[in-house]
Scaffold this motif. Structure first.
Motif, PDB file in Angstrom:
ATOM      1  N   ALA A 160       0.848  -1.201   0.000  1.00 37.69           N
ATOM      2  CA  ALA A 160       0.000   0.000   0.000  1.00 37.69           C
ATOM      3  C   ALA A 160       0.880   1.245   0.000  1.00 37.69           C
ATOM      4  O   ALA A 160       0.599   2.213  -0.709  1.00 37.69           O
ATOM      5  CB  ALA A 160      -0.915  -0.014   1.225  1.00 37.69           C
ATOM      6  N   GLU A 161       1.954   1.212   0.771  1.00 40.21           N
ATOM      7  CA  GLU A 161       2.870   2.358   0.849  1.00 40.21           C
ATOM      8  C   GLU A 161       3.476   2.672  -0.523  1.00 40.21           C
ATOM      9  O   GLU A 161       3.572   3.834  -0.922  1.00 40.21           O
ATOM     10  CB  GLU A 161       3.983   2.078   1.858  1.00 40.21           C
ATOM     11  CG  GLU A 161       4.935   3.233   2.041  1.00 40.21           C
ATOM     12  CD  GLU A 161       6.006   2.957   3.085  1.00 40.21           C
ATOM     13  OE1 GLU A 161       6.845   3.842   3.265  1.00 40.21           O
ATOM     14  OE2 GLU A 161       6.007   1.875   3.703  1.00 40.21           O
ATOM     15  N   GLU A 162       3.840   1.640  -1.257  1.00 39.51           N
ATOM     16  CA  GLU A 162       4.412   1.853  -2.588  1.00 39.51           C
ATOM     17  C   GLU A 162       3.385   2.512  -3.515  1.00 39.51           C
ATOM     18  O   GLU A 162       3.717   3.426  -4.272  1.00 39.51           O
ATOM     19  CB  GLU A 162       4.874   0.519  -3.181  1.00 39.51           C
ATOM     20  CG  GLU A 162       5.618   0.667  -4.489  1.00 39.51           C
ATOM     21  CD  GLU A 162       6.112  -0.659  -5.039  1.00 39.51           C
ATOM     22  OE1 GLU A 162       6.257  -0.741  -6.272  1.00 39.51           O
ATOM     23  OE2 GLU A 162       6.338  -1.608  -4.258  1.00 39.51           O
ATOM     24  N   LEU A 163       2.136   2.083  -3.442  1.00 37.84           N
ATOM     25  CA  LEU A 163       1.081   2.707  -4.243  1.00 37.84           C
ATOM     26  C   LEU A 163       0.883   4.167  -3.839  1.00 37.84           C
ATOM     27  O   LEU A 163       0.795   5.050  -4.681  1.00 37.84           O
ATOM     28  CB  LEU A 163      -0.235   1.940  -4.092  1.00 37.84           C
ATOM     29  CG  LEU A 163      -1.475   2.595  -4.705  1.00 37.84           C
ATOM     30  CD1 LEU A 163      -1.363   2.691  -6.215  1.00 37.84           C
ATOM     31  CD2 LEU A 163      -2.729   1.849  -4.311  1.00 37.84           C
ATOM     32  N   LEU A 164       0.844   4.427  -2.531  1.00 31.56           N
ATOM     33  CA  LEU A 164       0.613   5.784  -2.042  1.00 31.56           C
ATOM     34  C   LEU A 164       1.765   6.729  -2.399  1.00 31.56           C
ATOM     35  O   LEU A 164       1.561   7.930  -2.534  1.00 31.56           O
ATOM     36  CB  LEU A 164       0.390   5.777  -0.527  1.00 31.56           C
ATOM     37  CG  LEU A 164      -0.913   5.117  -0.067  1.00 31.56           C
ATOM     38  CD1 LEU A 164      -0.933   4.966   1.446  1.00 31.56           C
ATOM     39  CD2 LEU A 164      -2.119   5.904  -0.555  1.00 31.56           C
ATOM     40  N   ASN A 165       2.961   6.191  -2.562  1.00 29.54           N
ATOM     41  CA  ASN A 165       4.131   7.015  -2.900  1.00 29.54           C
ATOM     42  C   ASN A 165       4.389   7.105  -4.403  1.00 29.54           C
ATOM     43  O   ASN A 165       5.313   7.797  -4.824  1.00 29.54           O
ATOM     44  CB  ASN A 165       5.383   6.483  -2.193  1.00 29.54           C
ATOM     45  CG  ASN A 165       5.323   6.684  -0.702  1.00 29.54           C
ATOM     46  OD1 ASN A 165       4.763   7.668  -0.222  1.00 29.54           O
ATOM     47  ND2 ASN A 165       5.873   5.742   0.047  1.00 29.54           N
ATOM     48  N   ALA A 166       3.579   6.410  -5.202  1.00 30.03           N
ATOM     49  CA  ALA A 166       3.798   6.398  -6.652  1.00 30.03           C
ATOM     50  C   ALA A 166       3.457   7.752  -7.256  1.00 30.03           C
ATOM     51  O   ALA A 166       2.579   8.467  -6.783  1.00 30.03           O
ATOM     52  CB  ALA A 166       2.945   5.305  -7.290  1.00 30.03           C
ATOM     53  N   ASP A 167       4.167   8.090  -8.319  1.00 30.10           N
ATOM     54  CA  ASP A 167       3.921   9.321  -9.056  1.00 30.10           C
ATOM     55  C   ASP A 167       3.073   8.967 -10.277  1.00 30.10           C
ATOM     56  O   ASP A 167       3.524   8.254 -11.164  1.00 30.10           O
ATOM     57  CB  ASP A 167       5.250   9.937  -9.484  1.00 30.10           C
ATOM     58  CG  ASP A 167       5.068  11.250 -10.227  1.00 30.10           C
ATOM     59  OD1 ASP A 167       4.065  11.951  -9.984  1.00 30.10           O
ATOM     60  OD2 ASP A 167       5.939  11.568 -11.056  1.00 30.10           O
ATOM     61  N   PHE A 168       1.834   9.438 -10.290  1.00 28.40           N
ATOM     62  CA  PHE A 168       0.928   9.157 -11.400  1.00 28.40           C
ATOM     63  C   PHE A 168       0.772  10.402 -12.258  1.00 28.40           C
ATOM     64  O   PHE A 168       0.311  11.429 -11.780  1.00 28.40           O
ATOM     65  CB  PHE A 168      -0.461   8.749 -10.880  1.00 28.40           C
ATOM     66  CG  PHE A 168      -0.469   7.434 -10.161  1.00 28.40           C
ATOM     67  CD1 PHE A 168      -0.421   6.251 -10.873  1.00 28.40           C
ATOM     68  CD2 PHE A 168      -0.523   7.387  -8.779  1.00 28.40           C
ATOM     69  CE1 PHE A 168      -0.432   5.032 -10.210  1.00 28.40           C
ATOM     70  CE2 PHE A 168      -0.532   6.179  -8.118  1.00 28.40           C
ATOM     71  CZ  PHE A 168      -0.490   4.995  -8.830  1.00 28.40           C
ATOM     72  N   LYS A 169       1.153  10.308 -13.525  1.00 28.01           N
ATOM     73  CA  LYS A 169       0.902  11.414 -14.453  1.00 28.01           C
ATOM     74  C   LYS A 169      -0.585  11.468 -14.767  1.00 28.01           C
ATOM     75  O   LYS A 169      -1.175  12.525 -14.863  1.00 28.01           O
ATOM     76  CB  LYS A 169       1.727  11.240 -15.710  1.00 28.01           C
ATOM     77  CG  LYS A 169       3.209  11.416 -15.443  1.00 28.01           C
ATOM     78  CD  LYS A 169       4.038  11.283 -16.688  1.00 28.01           C
ATOM     79  CE  LYS A 169       5.482  11.525 -16.304  1.00 28.01           C
ATOM     80  NZ  LYS A 169       6.384  10.564 -16.807  1.00 28.01           N
ATOM     81  N   ILE A 170      -1.162  10.297 -14.933  1.00 27.71           N
ATOM     82  CA  ILE A 170      -2.615  10.168 -15.039  1.00 27.71           C
ATOM     83  C   ILE A 170      -3.019   9.052 -14.097  1.00 27.71           C
ATOM     84  O   ILE A 170      -2.251   8.128 -13.849  1.00 27.71           O
ATOM     85  CB  ILE A 170      -3.088   9.863 -16.483  1.00 27.71           C
ATOM     86  CG1 ILE A 170      -2.459   8.578 -16.995  1.00 27.71           C
ATOM     87  CG2 ILE A 170      -2.798  11.010 -17.414  1.00 27.71           C
ATOM     88  CD1 ILE A 170      -3.056   8.084 -18.286  1.00 27.71           C
ATOM     89  N   GLY A 171      -4.201   9.151 -13.553  1.00 30.83           N
ATOM     90  CA  GLY A 171      -4.650   8.142 -12.595  1.00 30.83           C
ATOM     91  C   GLY A 171      -4.966   6.821 -13.269  1.00 30.83           C
ATOM     92  O   GLY A 171      -5.220   6.771 -14.466  1.00 30.83           O
ATOM     93  N   PRO A 172      -4.940   5.767 -12.488  1.00 29.66           N
ATOM     94  CA  PRO A 172      -5.336   4.471 -13.029  1.00 29.66           C
ATOM     95  C   PRO A 172      -6.809   4.500 -13.447  1.00 29.66           C
ATOM     96  O   PRO A 172      -7.600   5.252 -12.883  1.00 29.66           O
ATOM     97  CB  PRO A 172      -5.147   3.516 -11.857  1.00 29.66           C
ATOM     98  CG  PRO A 172      -4.410   4.250 -10.809  1.00 29.66           C
ATOM     99  CD  PRO A 172      -4.565   5.701 -11.091  1.00 29.66           C
ATOM    100  N   ALA A 173      -7.146   3.692 -14.414  1.00 30.34           N
ATOM    101  CA  ALA A 173      -8.542   3.565 -14.809  1.00 30.34           C
ATOM    102  C   ALA A 173      -9.301   2.779 -13.743  1.00 30.34           C
ATOM    103  O   ALA A 173     -10.481   3.003 -13.519  1.00 30.34           O
ATOM    104  CB  ALA A 173      -8.647   2.867 -16.158  1.00 30.34           C
ATOM    105  N   CYS A 174      -8.588   1.892 -13.071  1.00 28.33           N
ATOM    106  CA  CYS A 174      -9.215   1.036 -12.062  1.00 28.33           C
ATOM    107  C   CYS A 174      -8.118   0.384 -11.230  1.00 28.33           C
ATOM    108  O   CYS A 174      -7.029   0.129 -11.725  1.00 28.33           O
ATOM    109  CB  CYS A 174     -10.039  -0.036 -12.774  1.00 28.33           C
ATOM    110  SG  CYS A 174     -10.895  -1.158 -11.677  1.00 28.33           S
ATOM    111  N   LEU A 175      -8.412   0.116  -9.959  1.00 29.13           N
ATOM    112  CA  LEU A 175      -7.480  -0.617  -9.103  1.00 29.13           C
ATOM    113  C   LEU A 175      -8.049  -2.004  -8.832  1.00 29.13           C
ATOM    114  O   LEU A 175      -9.226  -2.145  -8.502  1.00 29.13           O
ATOM    115  CB  LEU A 175      -7.296   0.091  -7.761  1.00 29.13           C
ATOM    116  CG  LEU A 175      -6.600   1.432  -7.770  1.00 29.13           C
ATOM    117  CD1 LEU A 175      -6.658   2.052  -6.377  1.00 29.13           C
ATOM    118  CD2 LEU A 175      -5.166   1.294  -8.221  1.00 29.13           C
TER     119      LEU A 175
END
Length: 73
Positions: A14-29
Protein backbone atom coordinates in the motif's frame (compact mmCIF):
# COMPACT_ATOMS: atom_id res chain seq x y z
CA UNK A 1 -3.60 -8.74 -17.55
CA UNK A 2 -0.17 -9.45 -18.94
CA UNK A 3 -1.42 -12.29 -21.14
CA UNK A 4 -4.07 -9.98 -22.62
CA UNK A 5 -1.63 -7.08 -23.12
CA UNK A 6 -3.59 -4.84 -20.75
CA UNK A 7 -1.44 -1.99 -19.43
CA UNK A 8 -0.94 -2.40 -15.69
CA UNK A 9 1.37 -1.65 -12.78
CA UNK A 10 1.98 -3.88 -9.79
CA UNK A 11 2.72 -2.45 -6.35
CA UNK A 12 4.32 -4.55 -3.62
CA UNK A 13 2.58 -2.65 -0.82
CA UNK A 14 0.00 0.00 0.00
CA UNK A 15 2.87 2.36 0.85
CA UNK A 16 4.41 1.85 -2.59
CA UNK A 17 1.08 2.71 -4.24
CA UNK A 18 0.61 5.78 -2.04
CA UNK A 19 4.13 7.01 -2.90
CA UNK A 20 3.80 6.40 -6.65
CA UNK A 21 3.92 9.32 -9.06
CA UNK A 22 0.93 9.16 -11.40
CA UNK A 23 0.90 11.41 -14.45
CA UNK A 24 -2.62 10.17 -15.04
CA UNK A 25 -4.65 8.14 -12.60
CA UNK A 26 -5.34 4.47 -13.03
CA UNK A 27 -8.54 3.56 -14.81
CA UNK A 28 -9.21 1.04 -12.06
CA UNK A 29 -7.48 -0.62 -9.10
CA UNK A 30 -7.55 -4.36 -8.53
CA UNK A 31 -7.00 -4.34 -4.79
CA UNK A 32 -6.63 -7.18 -2.32
CA UNK A 33 -8.82 -6.94 0.76
CA UNK A 34 -6.02 -8.34 2.94
CA UNK A 35 -2.79 -6.32 2.79
CA UNK A 36 0.24 -6.62 5.08
CA UNK A 37 0.05 -3.14 6.62
CA UNK A 38 -3.62 -2.18 6.14
CA UNK A 39 -6.88 -3.48 4.74
CA UNK A 40 -7.86 -2.76 1.17
CA UNK A 41 -10.81 -0.76 2.49
CA UNK A 42 -8.46 1.41 4.56
CA UNK A 43 -6.28 2.00 1.50
CA UNK A 44 -9.34 2.95 -0.56
CA UNK A 45 -10.32 5.45 2.13
CA UNK A 46 -6.85 7.04 2.18
CA UNK A 47 -6.86 7.30 -1.62
CA UNK A 48 -10.23 9.07 -1.49
CA UNK A 49 -8.95 11.48 1.17
CA UNK A 50 -6.00 12.28 -1.10
CA UNK A 51 -8.32 13.08 -4.01
CA UNK A 52 -7.94 9.78 -5.86
CA UNK A 53 -11.46 8.34 -6.06
CA UNK A 54 -10.48 5.66 -8.58
CA UNK A 55 -12.83 2.72 -9.07
CA UNK A 56 -11.75 -0.37 -7.12
CA UNK A 57 -12.34 -4.05 -7.72
CA UNK A 58 -11.72 -5.88 -4.46
CA UNK A 59 -10.43 -9.44 -4.45
CA UNK A 60 -9.15 -11.82 -1.83
CA UNK A 61 -7.56 -15.22 -1.57
CA UNK A 62 -9.31 -15.77 1.76
CA UNK A 63 -12.95 -16.80 1.44
CA UNK A 64 -15.21 -15.51 4.18
CA UNK A 65 -18.62 -16.08 2.62
CA UNK A 66 -20.11 -19.46 3.35
CA UNK A 67 -21.41 -21.34 0.35
CA UNK A 68 -25.09 -22.28 0.42
CA UNK A 69 -25.70 -25.93 1.28
CA UNK A 70 -25.66 -28.26 -1.69
CA UNK A 71 -28.76 -30.28 -2.41
CA UNK A 72 -27.86 -33.80 -3.47
CA UNK A 73 -30.57 -35.67 -5.33
Amino acid sequence: MRSEDIAHRIFASAEELLNADFKIGPACLLLDVTLPEATGLELQSVLGQRGHPWPVIFMTGFGTILSPPRIIR
